[in-house]
Design a protein around this motif. Sequence first.
Motif: not given
Length: 169
Positions: A33-42, A44-48, A155-165
């Motif tokens: 679903s579009p709700r997974s966009i923040g996790m790199g999605g959406p 497909d079934l194989r990736a899920a 450190p982060r793999t996606d430079p755009a991510d916010l990181v909360y410690r």
Amino acid sequence: MSETGVITIRTERLVLRMPDIDDFAAYAGIMASPRSIGMGGPFDLRAAWGMFCHDIALWRLFGHGALMIDLAETGECVGQVGINHGPLFPEKELGWFVYEGHEGKGYATEAAFALRGWAFETLKLPSLVSYMAPGNAASVAVAERLGAHLDPVAPRTDPADLVYRHLAY
């Protein structure tokens, strides 16, 4: 983790338990679903499926991983909380999601608080991080309710991510 490799954490309203195959359909649904966009999605079934198996394999590989969030009163599964690690995560990450219709009830905060406490006590971690996409106000609110602080140099793999410690106290 217990000697049997199964962990259960109980809170006032929730039971955090190991994932099983019956959880995959709802998991695949949110990942597609579009709700997974923040996790790199959406995704497909194989990736899920790969991600679902990763969540479970982490227990064997690192002694931590994902737990499903069930309502203690009804047994209904409302989401997932986990500690992610491996080559895709520069640090151990405390992550969470709730299924549609279960947002805004404090389930993610309650589950993340419980798993974080378990991780600090059992794994003796000095800190955890939570990665989130900019604009994910709901996850930012959870992180802040948990007392985590924005860490702009983490450190982060996606430079755009916010990181909360999250620090162990």
